[in-house]
Design a protein around this motif. Sequence first.
Motif, PDB file in Angstrom:
ATOM      1  N   MET A  93       0.831  -1.187   0.000  1.00 40.18           N
ATOM      2  CA  MET A  93       0.000   0.000   0.000  1.00 40.18           C
ATOM      3  C   MET A  93       0.882   1.260   0.000  1.00 40.18           C
ATOM      4  SD  MET A  93      -2.867   1.181   2.757  1.00 40.18           S
ATOM      5  CE  MET A  93      -1.875   1.193   4.197  1.00 40.18           C
ATOM      6  N   ARG A  96       3.118   2.553  -3.251  1.00 41.01           N
ATOM      7  CA  ARG A  96       2.522   3.127  -4.452  1.00 41.01           C
ATOM      8  C   ARG A  96       2.638   4.654  -4.397  1.00 41.01           C
ATOM      9  NH1 ARG A  96      -3.097   1.189  -3.828  1.00 41.01           N
ATOM     10  NH2 ARG A  96      -3.485   1.999  -5.896  1.00 41.01           N
ATOM     11  N   THR A 151      -0.237   6.845  -3.020  1.00 40.12           N
ATOM     12  CA  THR A 151      -0.334   6.927  -1.569  1.00 40.12           C
ATOM     13  C   THR A 151       0.478   8.108  -1.054  1.00 40.12           C
ATOM     14  OG1 THR A 151      -0.600   4.535  -1.456  1.00 40.12           O
ATOM     15  CG2 THR A 151       0.048   5.648   0.564  1.00 40.12           C
ATOM     16  N   TYR A 193      -7.266   1.132  -1.575  1.00 35.15           N
ATOM     17  CA  TYR A 193      -6.364   0.690  -2.640  1.00 35.15           C
ATOM     18  C   TYR A 193      -6.853  -0.579  -3.333  1.00 35.15           C
ATOM     19  CZ  TYR A 193      -4.543  -2.438   0.958  1.00 35.15           C
ATOM     20  OH  TYR A 193      -4.416  -3.376   1.936  1.00 35.15           O
ATOM     21  N   ARG A 233     -10.001   0.460  -6.811  1.00 33.91           N
ATOM     22  CA  ARG A 233      -9.504   1.660  -7.482  1.00 33.91           C
ATOM     23  C   ARG A 233     -10.607   2.549  -8.055  1.00 33.91           C
ATOM     24  NH1 ARG A 233      -5.818  -2.089  -7.920  1.00 33.91           N
ATOM     25  NH2 ARG A 233      -6.742  -3.071  -9.719  1.00 33.91           N
ATOM     26  N   GLN A 280     -11.806   4.564  -5.251  1.00 34.28           N
ATOM     27  CA  GLN A 280     -10.736   5.467  -4.847  1.00 34.28           C
ATOM     28  C   GLN A 280     -10.708   6.694  -5.760  1.00 34.28           C
ATOM     29  OE1 GLN A 280      -6.767   3.794  -5.127  1.00 34.28           O
ATOM     30  NE2 GLN A 280      -6.145   4.798  -3.232  1.00 34.28           N
ATOM     31  N   ILE A 312      -3.515   6.588  -9.866  1.00 29.45           N
ATOM     32  CA  ILE A 312      -4.515   5.536  -9.678  1.00 29.45           C
ATOM     33  C   ILE A 312      -5.010   5.040 -11.034  1.00 29.45           C
ATOM     34  CG2 ILE A 312      -6.823   5.020  -8.794  1.00 29.45           C
ATOM     35  CD1 ILE A 312      -6.211   7.147  -6.587  1.00 29.45           C
ATOM     36  N   ASP A 344      -2.425   2.805 -12.554  1.00 27.20           N
ATOM     37  CA  ASP A 344      -2.488   1.472 -11.951  1.00 27.20           C
ATOM     38  C   ASP A 344      -3.638   0.660 -12.525  1.00 27.20           C
ATOM     39  OD1 ASP A 344      -0.306   1.532 -10.338  1.00 27.20           O
ATOM     40  OD2 ASP A 344      -1.418   1.497  -8.441  1.00 27.20           O
TER      41      ASP A 344
END
Length: 158
Positions: A1, A4, A7, A77, A80, A83, A144, A147
């Motif tokens: 976590m 990344r 974060t 996380y 996504r 998020q 994000i 990812d």
Amino acid sequence: MWQRKQTVFLALAALFALATWLMPVATYERVQDQFIFRTTGLFTADGTPVTDVGLKVPFNIVLTVLAVALVACIFFYNNRPRQVRLVRGTYLLTLATIAFLFITDNSIQTYLGSGGATAISHYGVSFFLPLGTLIFSFLAERAIKADEDLVRSADRLR
């Protein structure tokens, strides 16, 4: 976590939102008087609150809620899309905060200049920190999305 980069961006955005508690938003000078605008209200140079001026928006509460929401984004996380939605929601709150800071600054200048004397303002660091929060939130959203694109391309290969 924590490895990344989004974060780190979200944590920095939350720290910027909380740092507004520590520094003044603006300092005003009128003739011999000095006034300090903080997120909690308008104060004279000796720390006495100016009771005639009440903030329409409780900036300290709004920025604390914003920081808590950004920290909560870190813990989503695994999901996504949620998020990203939460980060976009913080955009709106940050933009509203920036707009209301500007409006409040203008109304304080008008109030202090109403007696015929002009009020000279000097912006503090806390006036610009919400802009930093917005920038780091934007960078976190981009990370994000990157990812999510990486995960989708890996799923396509399977």
